[in-house]
Scaffold this motif. Structure first.
Motif, mmCIF file in Angstrom:
data_model
loop_
_atom_site.group_PDB
_atom_site.id
_atom_site.type_symbol
_atom_site.label_atom_id
_atom_site.label_comp_id
_atom_site.label_asym_id
_atom_site.label_seq_id
_atom_site.Cartn_x
_atom_site.Cartn_y
_atom_site.Cartn_z
ATOM 1 N N LEU A 1 0.827 -1.213 0.000
ATOM 2 C CA LEU A 1 0.000 0.000 0.000
ATOM 3 C C LEU A 1 0.858 1.259 0.000
ATOM 4 N N ALA A 2 1.926 1.242 0.789
ATOM 5 C CA ALA A 2 2.830 2.398 0.831
ATOM 6 C C ALA A 2 3.453 2.638 -0.546
ATOM 7 N N GLU A 3 3.873 1.558 -1.192
ATOM 8 C CA GLU A 3 4.468 1.674 -2.527
ATOM 9 C C GLU A 3 3.482 2.270 -3.527
ATOM 10 N N GLN A 4 2.220 1.866 -3.441
ATOM 11 C CA GLN A 4 1.197 2.309 -4.386
ATOM 12 C C GLN A 4 0.713 3.737 -4.129
ATOM 13 N N HIS A 5 0.658 4.163 -2.865
ATOM 14 C CA HIS A 5 -0.046 5.406 -2.536
ATOM 15 C C HIS A 5 0.795 6.532 -1.948
ATOM 16 N N ILE A 6 1.999 6.236 -1.463
ATOM 17 C CA ILE A 6 2.806 7.286 -0.840
ATOM 18 C C ILE A 6 3.876 7.758 -1.819
ATOM 19 N N CYS A 7 4.000 9.074 -1.936
ATOM 20 C CA CYS A 7 5.057 9.664 -2.746
ATOM 21 C C CYS A 7 5.594 10.897 -2.013
ATOM 22 N N LYS A 8 6.727 11.388 -2.458
ATOM 23 C CA LYS A 8 7.372 12.521 -1.814
ATOM 24 C C LYS A 8 6.399 13.685 -1.665
ATOM 25 N N GLY A 9 6.360 14.264 -0.469
ATOM 26 C CA GLY A 9 5.546 15.454 -0.216
ATOM 27 C C GLY A 9 4.129 15.186 0.241
ATOM 28 N N ILE A 10 3.681 13.937 0.177
ATOM 29 C CA ILE A 10 2.308 13.636 0.564
ATOM 30 C C ILE A 10 2.196 13.667 2.093
ATOM 31 N N ARG A 11 1.073 14.194 2.574
ATOM 32 C CA ARG A 11 0.843 14.269 4.021
ATOM 33 C C ARG A 11 0.143 12.993 4.471
ATOM 34 N N LEU A 12 0.645 12.408 5.567
ATOM 35 C CA LEU A 12 0.007 11.216 6.089
ATOM 36 C C LEU A 12 0.101 11.173 7.607
ATOM 37 N N THR A 13 -0.811 10.421 8.167
ATOM 38 C CA THR A 13 -0.812 10.130 9.592
ATOM 39 C C THR A 13 -0.590 8.637 9.718
ATOM 40 N N LEU A 14 0.285 8.252 10.655
ATOM 41 C CA LEU A 14 0.536 6.826 10.817
ATOM 42 C C LEU A 14 0.688 6.479 12.288
ATOM 43 N N GLY A 15 0.357 5.238 12.570
ATOM 44 C CA GLY A 15 0.547 4.687 13.901
ATOM 45 C C GLY A 15 1.522 3.543 13.802
ATOM 46 N N GLY A 16 2.342 3.379 14.826
ATOM 47 C CA GLY A 16 3.308 2.304 14.795
ATOM 48 C C GLY A 16 4.062 2.190 16.099
ATOM 49 N N ILE B 1 -3.589 8.569 4.363
ATOM 50 C CA ILE B 1 -3.177 9.736 3.604
ATOM 51 C C ILE B 1 -4.166 10.857 3.903
ATOM 52 N N ILE B 2 -3.633 12.028 4.200
ATOM 53 C CA ILE B 2 -4.459 13.178 4.554
ATOM 54 C C ILE B 2 -4.669 14.034 3.303
ATOM 55 N N THR B 3 -5.928 14.211 2.916
ATOM 56 C CA THR B 3 -6.238 15.035 1.749
ATOM 57 C C THR B 3 -6.183 16.514 2.138
ATOM 58 N N ARG B 4 -6.159 17.384 1.144
ATOM 59 C CA ARG B 4 -6.147 18.830 1.423
ATOM 60 C C ARG B 4 -7.373 19.254 2.219
ATOM 61 N N GLN B 5 -8.520 18.684 1.904
ATOM 62 C CA GLN B 5 -9.748 19.036 2.618
ATOM 63 C C GLN B 5 -9.657 18.598 4.079
#
Length: 121
Positions: A64-79, A106-110
């Motif tokens: 999922l990270a490979e498919q959806h995360i790219c440089k500059g994207i805002r995300l919240t994660l737990g770990g 992944i956190i959208t602009r909205q």
């Protein structure tokens, strides 16, 4: 045994690096920039302090990270916090601290405009 769970909200510093271990397990690694505002008593100004975290995703979460995360994207994660020892080229033992992600969003602009904290993750 104590648990060291983290909840972080920040920006991916680069696209994830994808690795397959010798046992065939998929792993994705990235660095997450987390910024916070701090009031400087001396200058009487608000300053932004950024901390960088090494994050590791395993198996399906790595996909999922490979498919959806790219440089500059805002995300919240737990770990969970993990410490790993390794030997450098000079033969010295080094320790790396990593966050092994158990979930991310992944956190959208909205969503960012509506709420800039990870409290409702």
């Amino acid at each position: 045994m104590s648990t060291r769970k983290l909840l972080l909200s920040g920006y991916a510093g680069a696209d994830p690096t994808i690795i397959t271990t010798s046992k065939g397990t998929k792993m994705a690694k990235l660095r997450l920039a987390v910024s916070e505002k701090q009031f400087n008593e001396v200058t009487r100004e608000v300053e932004i302090k950024t901390s960088w975290y090494n994050v590791v995703f395993w198996d399906d979460l790595a996909d999922l990270a490979e498919q959806h995360i790219c440089k500059g994207i805002r995300l919240t994660l737990g770990g969970y916090v993990r410490h790993r020892d390794w030997i450098d080229k000079e033969g010295r033992t080094r320790t790396t601290t990593e966050v092994h992600a158990s979930e991310f969003k992944i956190i959208t602009r909205q969503e960012y405009a509506e709420q800039d904290t990870p409290e409702n993750f």
